[in-house]
Write a protein that holds these residues in place. Structure first.
Motif, short mmCIF file in Angstrom:
data_model
loop_
_atom_site.label_atom_id
_atom_site.label_comp_id
_atom_site.label_asym_id
_atom_site.label_seq_id
_atom_site.Cartn_x
_atom_site.Cartn_y
_atom_site.Cartn_z
N GLY A 21 0.86 -1.17 0.00
CA GLY A 21 0.00 0.00 0.00
C GLY A 21 0.90 1.22 0.00
N THR A 22 0.70 2.11 0.95
CA THR A 22 1.54 3.30 1.06
C THR A 22 2.66 3.13 2.08
OG1 THR A 22 0.02 4.25 2.67
CG2 THR A 22 -0.34 4.82 0.34
N ASN A 23 2.78 1.94 2.66
CA ASN A 23 3.76 1.70 3.71
C ASN A 23 5.00 1.00 3.16
OD1 ASN A 23 1.99 2.68 5.72
ND2 ASN A 23 0.90 0.72 5.66
N PRO A 24 6.18 1.48 3.51
CA PRO A 24 7.40 0.78 3.12
C PRO A 24 7.40 -0.63 3.69
CG PRO A 24 7.92 2.94 4.03
CD PRO A 24 6.46 2.69 4.29
N GLY A 25 7.97 -1.54 2.94
CA GLY A 25 8.02 -2.92 3.39
C GLY A 25 9.36 -3.55 3.06
N THR A 26 9.47 -4.83 3.29
CA THR A 26 10.67 -5.57 2.95
C THR A 26 10.30 -6.68 1.97
OG1 THR A 26 10.38 -7.04 4.85
CG2 THR A 26 11.80 -5.10 5.17
N ALA A 27 11.28 -7.09 1.20
CA ALA A 27 11.06 -8.16 0.23
C ALA A 27 10.73 -9.46 0.95
CB ALA A 27 12.31 -8.33 -0.62
N PRO A 28 9.89 -10.28 0.34
CA PRO A 28 9.59 -11.57 0.96
C PRO A 28 10.83 -12.47 0.98
CG PRO A 28 8.57 -11.42 -1.21
CD PRO A 28 9.17 -10.09 -0.92
N GLU A 29 10.91 -13.34 1.95
CA GLU A 29 12.05 -14.26 2.06
C GLU A 29 12.15 -15.17 0.84
OE1 GLU A 29 12.49 -16.35 5.74
OE2 GLU A 29 11.93 -14.59 6.92
N SER A 30 11.05 -15.40 0.17
CA SER A 30 11.05 -16.30 -0.99
C SER A 30 11.63 -15.66 -2.25
CB SER A 30 9.63 -16.79 -1.27
OG SER A 30 8.79 -15.68 -1.57
N LEU A 31 11.92 -14.37 -2.23
CA LEU A 31 12.42 -13.68 -3.42
C LEU A 31 13.75 -14.28 -3.88
CD1 LEU A 31 12.33 -11.32 -5.46
CD2 LEU A 31 13.50 -9.94 -3.73
N GLN A 32 13.80 -14.69 -5.15
CA GLN A 32 15.01 -15.26 -5.73
C GLN A 32 15.57 -14.43 -6.89
OE1 GLN A 32 16.72 -18.14 -4.65
NE2 GLN A 32 15.39 -17.71 -2.91
N SER A 33 14.68 -13.80 -7.66
CA SER A 33 15.13 -13.05 -8.83
C SER A 33 14.08 -12.05 -9.28
CB SER A 33 15.47 -14.01 -9.98
OG SER A 33 14.28 -14.58 -10.52
#
Length: 154
Positions: A21-33
């Motif tokens: 949404g409008t909130n900063p977040g972090t990448a999911p742990e599953s992110l590979q590429s």
């Protein structure tokens, strides 16, 4: 014109930021590429419903914070792979191919960014359809950037 085909034809730099949404977040742990698809939505290719595919890039490492300006052609040192697009024509290795709008007052271009939970086992000679099929079921995030290009220089 730095990023246009008729100019320097340098791929633009992009930074990756995660938001919920409008909130900063972090990448999911599953992110590979990451994968990028750049196309002109105004054109139709070979009398079909397909628009003009300018460039694709895939297997950008999930740890990347963005994409540098002026990427080279073919496979890159970080494992990123240039894929299908106009830059791979006439026996050239796959590479960025910037806007170079044809007839009409302006064209609209889209960079689509996909975050994936896998690396793609595809050759650089893959097609857009094969790339999309390989990404299907692995997308953990998506963003798009739209721009327009005038057919005449300002």
């Amino acid at each position: 014109m730095r990023h246009a085909f008729r100019g320097d034809n340098r791929s633009p730099a992009f930074e990756f930021h995660w938001n919920f949404g409008t909130n900063p977040g972090t990448a999911p742990e599953s992110l590979q590429s990451y994968a990028v698809i750049f196309h002109d939505v105004e054109n139709s290719s070979n009398k079909t419903t397909a628009d003009t595919l300018h460039w694709t890039l895939f297997n950008v490492p999930g740890s990347a914070k963005g994409i540098a300006e002026g990427l080279g052609s073919g496979d890159l040192p970080d494992g990123s792979r240039n894929g299908p697009g106009l830059g791979a024509r006439n026996g050239n290795p796959p590479a960025y191919f910037g806007p170079g709008a044809g007839p009409g007052p302006l064209h609209h271009y889209v960079f689509e960014f996909y975050a994936l939970d896998t690396k793609l086992d595809l050759p650089a000679t893959t097609t857009r359809e094969e790339l999309l099929k390989a990404m299907d079921g692995h997308i953990v995030g998506k963003a798009a950037w739209f721009g327009r290009f005038h057919t005449t220089a300002p």
